[in-house]
Motif scaffolding. Structure first.
Motif, PDB file in Angstrom:
ATOM      1  N   ARG A 107     101.841  19.757  11.748  1.00 49.20           N
ATOM      2  CA  ARG A 107     101.068  19.028  11.149  1.00 49.20           C
ATOM      3  C   ARG A 107      99.789  19.037  11.473  1.00 49.20           C
ATOM      4  O   ARG A 107      98.815  18.771  10.758  1.00 49.20           O
ATOM      5  CB  ARG A 107     101.466  17.424  11.936  1.00 49.20           C
ATOM      6  CG  ARG A 107     100.949  16.273  11.372  1.00 49.20           C
ATOM      7  CD  ARG A 107     101.704  15.051  12.015  1.00 49.20           C
ATOM      8  NE  ARG A 107     102.959  15.101  11.807  1.00 49.20           N
ATOM      9  CZ  ARG A 107     103.716  15.153  12.965  1.00 49.20           C
ATOM     10  NH1 ARG A 107     103.158  14.973  14.284  1.00 49.20           N
ATOM     11  NH2 ARG A 107     105.124  14.900  13.063  1.00 49.20           N
ATOM     12  N   ILE A 110      98.432  21.387   9.077  1.00 50.67           N
ATOM     13  CA  ILE A 110      97.928  20.830   7.848  1.00 50.67           C
ATOM     14  C   ILE A 110      96.826  19.724   7.920  1.00 50.67           C
ATOM     15  O   ILE A 110      95.951  19.658   6.860  1.00 50.67           O
ATOM     16  CB  ILE A 110      99.300  20.030   7.530  1.00 50.67           C
ATOM     17  CG1 ILE A 110     100.460  20.862   6.986  1.00 50.67           C
ATOM     18  CG2 ILE A 110      99.024  19.122   6.142  1.00 50.67           C
ATOM     19  CD1 ILE A 110     101.659  20.095   6.837  1.00 50.67           C
ATOM     20  N   ARG A 111      96.584  19.070   8.893  1.00 49.63           N
ATOM     21  CA  ARG A 111      95.611  18.197   8.917  1.00 49.63           C
ATOM     22  C   ARG A 111      94.209  18.827   9.141  1.00 49.63           C
ATOM     23  O   ARG A 111      93.131  18.583   8.555  1.00 49.63           O
ATOM     24  CB  ARG A 111      95.595  17.365  10.294  1.00 49.63           C
ATOM     25  CG  ARG A 111      97.091  16.429  10.276  1.00 49.63           C
ATOM     26  CD  ARG A 111      96.925  15.639  11.661  1.00 49.63           C
ATOM     27  NE  ARG A 111      95.726  14.628  11.966  1.00 49.63           N
ATOM     28  CZ  ARG A 111      95.178  14.313  13.132  1.00 49.63           C
ATOM     29  NH1 ARG A 111      96.198  14.561  14.024  1.00 49.63           N
ATOM     30  NH2 ARG A 111      94.129  13.772  13.247  1.00 49.63           N
ATOM     31  N   ASP A 114      93.608  19.922   5.517  1.00 48.39           N
ATOM     32  CA  ASP A 114      93.154  18.845   4.540  1.00 48.39           C
ATOM     33  C   ASP A 114      91.861  18.384   4.781  1.00 48.39           C
ATOM     34  O   ASP A 114      90.896  18.431   3.921  1.00 48.39           O
ATOM     35  CB  ASP A 114      94.348  17.670   4.761  1.00 48.39           C
ATOM     36  CG  ASP A 114      95.455  18.036   3.978  1.00 48.39           C
ATOM     37  OD1 ASP A 114      95.607  18.589   2.852  1.00 48.39           O
ATOM     38  OD2 ASP A 114      96.687  17.311   4.371  1.00 48.39           O
ATOM     39  N   GLY A 119      92.106  24.614   1.758  1.00 47.87           N
ATOM     40  CA  GLY A 119      93.318  25.180   1.143  1.00 47.87           C
ATOM     41  C   GLY A 119      93.435  25.206  -0.464  1.00 47.87           C
ATOM     42  O   GLY A 119      92.385  24.828  -1.070  1.00 47.87           O
ATOM     43  N   PRO A 120      94.128  26.156  -1.064  1.00 44.56           N
ATOM     44  CA  PRO A 120      95.206  26.908  -0.279  1.00 44.56           C
ATOM     45  C   PRO A 120      94.737  28.026   0.268  1.00 44.56           C
ATOM     46  O   PRO A 120      93.673  28.662  -0.019  1.00 44.56           O
ATOM     47  CB  PRO A 120      95.906  27.398  -1.603  1.00 44.56           C
ATOM     48  CG  PRO A 120      94.970  27.334  -2.702  1.00 44.56           C
ATOM     49  CD  PRO A 120      94.255  26.253  -2.703  1.00 44.56           C
ATOM     50  N   VAL A 136     104.987  24.906   7.573  1.00 45.56           N
ATOM     51  CA  VAL A 136     103.569  24.509   6.469  1.00 45.56           C
ATOM     52  C   VAL A 136     103.768  24.871   5.145  1.00 45.56           C
ATOM     53  O   VAL A 136     103.863  24.129   4.193  1.00 45.56           O
ATOM     54  CB  VAL A 136     102.320  25.202   7.176  1.00 45.56           C
ATOM     55  CG1 VAL A 136     101.254  24.715   6.116  1.00 45.56           C
ATOM     56  CG2 VAL A 136     102.063  24.551   8.480  1.00 45.56           C
ATOM     57  N   VAL A 139     106.827  22.708   3.385  1.00 47.59           N
ATOM     58  CA  VAL A 139     106.467  21.406   3.159  1.00 47.59           C
ATOM     59  C   VAL A 139     105.360  20.845   2.232  1.00 47.59           C
ATOM     60  O   VAL A 139     104.790  19.877   1.745  1.00 47.59           O
ATOM     61  CB  VAL A 139     106.418  20.357   4.400  1.00 47.59           C
ATOM     62  CG1 VAL A 139     107.914  20.372   4.957  1.00 47.59           C
ATOM     63  CG2 VAL A 139     105.320  20.803   5.246  1.00 47.59           C
ATOM     64  N   ARG A 140     104.247  21.929   2.172  1.00 50.95           N
ATOM     65  CA  ARG A 140     102.886  21.686   1.529  1.00 50.95           C
ATOM     66  C   ARG A 140     102.493  23.018   0.894  1.00 50.95           C
ATOM     67  O   ARG A 140     101.712  23.718   1.183  1.00 50.95           O
ATOM     68  CB  ARG A 140     101.800  21.549   2.545  1.00 50.95           C
ATOM     69  CG  ARG A 140     101.889  19.929   3.171  1.00 50.95           C
ATOM     70  CD  ARG A 140     101.745  18.976   2.261  1.00 50.95           C
ATOM     71  NE  ARG A 140     100.350  19.215   1.448  1.00 50.95           N
ATOM     72  CZ  ARG A 140      99.162  18.673   1.943  1.00 50.95           C
ATOM     73  NH1 ARG A 140      99.226  18.018   2.960  1.00 50.95           N
ATOM     74  NH2 ARG A 140      97.867  18.911   1.183  1.00 50.95           N
ATOM     75  N   ASP A 142     101.171  23.617  -1.711  1.00 53.24           N
ATOM     76  CA  ASP A 142      99.811  23.480  -2.218  1.00 53.24           C
ATOM     77  C   ASP A 142      98.676  23.995  -1.377  1.00 53.24           C
ATOM     78  O   ASP A 142      97.888  24.335  -1.889  1.00 53.24           O
ATOM     79  CB  ASP A 142      99.487  22.053  -2.659  1.00 53.24           C
ATOM     80  CG  ASP A 142      99.640  21.110  -1.391  1.00 53.24           C
ATOM     81  OD1 ASP A 142     100.729  21.007  -0.658  1.00 53.24           O
ATOM     82  OD2 ASP A 142      98.591  20.155  -1.175  1.00 53.24           O
ATOM     83  N   LEU A 143      99.227  24.147  -0.116  1.00 49.19           N
ATOM     84  CA  LEU A 143      98.011  24.699   0.887  1.00 49.19           C
ATOM     85  C   LEU A 143      98.301  26.093   1.233  1.00 49.19           C
ATOM     86  O   LEU A 143      97.280  26.657   1.684  1.00 49.19           O
ATOM     87  CB  LEU A 143      98.308  23.944   2.326  1.00 49.19           C
ATOM     88  CG  LEU A 143      97.658  22.453   2.333  1.00 49.19           C
ATOM     89  CD1 LEU A 143      98.344  21.925   3.684  1.00 49.19           C
ATOM     90  CD2 LEU A 143      96.454  22.123   1.814  1.00 49.19           C
ATOM     91  N   GLN A 252     114.133  25.727   5.487  1.00 46.09           N
ATOM     92  CA  GLN A 252     112.883  25.843   4.894  1.00 46.09           C
ATOM     93  C   GLN A 252     112.298  27.122   4.411  1.00 46.09           C
ATOM     94  O   GLN A 252     111.388  27.044   3.436  1.00 46.09           O
ATOM     95  CB  GLN A 252     111.827  25.147   6.023  1.00 46.09           C
ATOM     96  CG  GLN A 252     112.133  23.654   6.364  1.00 46.09           C
ATOM     97  CD  GLN A 252     111.237  23.128   7.156  1.00 46.09           C
ATOM     98  OE1 GLN A 252     110.427  23.670   8.230  1.00 46.09           O
ATOM     99  NE2 GLN A 252     110.859  21.659   6.895  1.00 46.09           N
TER     100      GLN A 252
END
Length: 331
Positions: A107, A110-111, A114, A119-120, A136, A139-140, A142-143, A252
């Protein structure tokens, strides 16, 4: 699983940061990324030319962004690199919520991405950082453009004997016991033990690199939160290993869409070499680089080899994207 701060194979530059004791390789910068309840130290390697794609590097348990300096230098003509100190490690203070789970670290990454709008990215992870980066990417998606994992800490049924002490840190009272048992050890002795554990060939560490690592060991051991961070993070790894269902790390890994490069060392005492082919099967369409002489930190022992493998992945990935664009009429 990694252990405490590691000496670089290559020598580090003299301190040039306002933080004083932090060591930055020639050309590196250190900045702070402030987020609500979270402050991250970020080691920056400015690219040698404009327009290079962004990359983020995530270290292992007890390590820091410095573990990536050699590889970041190798890739300075290829990516715009940043390496993050996970909360409680390196020069990042503990997070406000004291959550050191793999999910919390993911997290935080990711934070950061963002908030920075980077990203990506081409995402790199070693050991614990490999587990974090896997989560990461799952779940994301796109990053993450590509995913490169060096000895990722993914669940093993038969944990290597030399990794057991790290797992034991998760048990109540063990950290205090370890602290008492090792109280008489000097920073040099501690650093030598970590080097012997994590390197395939400890003789590759330069005398200057070892001295710098001893200095960093002294700093880390003096932090009032050192054992708390190690204990809670070890507990977080064990929890992640036992988590099943869609949140399990192997599940995952199967969900990762980004082109992936997996790097394993034949002399790794912490993540079993035998896990390499299981990982290659889990990450769809991944590439596997095995280095028989490397230990747990191949990106520090053989940065040129890891850089070459990533550059090949990047070249082929870009070529594949160009082919798809042509087929879709966008070329």
């Amino acid at each position: 699983m990694s252990s405490t701060e590691l000496p670089g194979v290559r020598s580090a530059a003299e301190p040039s940061s306002p933080l004083g004791a932090v060591r930055l390789a020639d050309g590196e910068q250190l900045r702070t990324a402030a987020l609500p309840g979270l402050e991250l130290a970020v080691r920056v390697r400015p690219p040698r030319r404009d327009g290079l794609p962004p990359a983020l590097f995530v270290h292992g348990l007890g390590g820091s962004s410095q573990n990536w300096s050699a590889l970041m230098e190798q890739l300075a003509d290829t990516v715009d690199g940043e390496a993050v100190d996970l909360p409680g490690f390196g020069w990042s203070p503990p997070p406000a919520d004291r959550d050191y789970s793999v999910t919390a670290f993911a997290r935080a990454v990711i934070r950061h991405l963002d908030a920075a709008g980077r990203g990506p990215v081409h995402l790199f992870g070693n050991s614990l950082g490999g587990a974090v980066s896997t989560r990461v990417a799952a779940v994301r998606p796109d990053l993450v453009r590509t995913l490169t994992l060096v000895s990722p800490a993914l669940p093993e049924l038969r944990v290597q004997r030399s990794a057991v002490p790290t797992a034991l840190l998760a048990l109540p009272g063990v950290a205090a016991l370890f602290s008492r048992m090792t109280q008489g050890l000097s920073a040099e002795q501690r650093t030598r033990g970590v080097t012997d554990l994590c390197y395939g060939d400890p003789s590759r560490v330069t005398p200057e690199g070892f001295r710098n690592a001893v200095e960093e060991m002294e700093r880390r051991m003096a932090l009032p939160y050192f054992w708390d961070v190690m204990t809670r993070t070890s507990r977080g790894i064990v929890d992640a290993y036992t988590l099943g269902g869609q949140h399990g790390l192997w599940r995952q890994a199967q969900r990762v869409l980004a082109p992936s490069l997996l790097v394993y060392g034949g002399r790794d005492q912490l993540v079993s070499y035998r896990m390499a082919h299981k990982a290659a099967a889990a990450f769809r369409g991944s590439r596997l680089l095995t280095l028989p002489e490397a230990g747990h930190v191949a990106m520090m022992e053989y940065p040129e080899v890891v850089a070459a493998a990533f550059t090949e992945l990047l070249r082929d990935t870009c070529a594949g994207a160009g082919d798809r664009d042509t087929e879709d009429g966008r070329g």
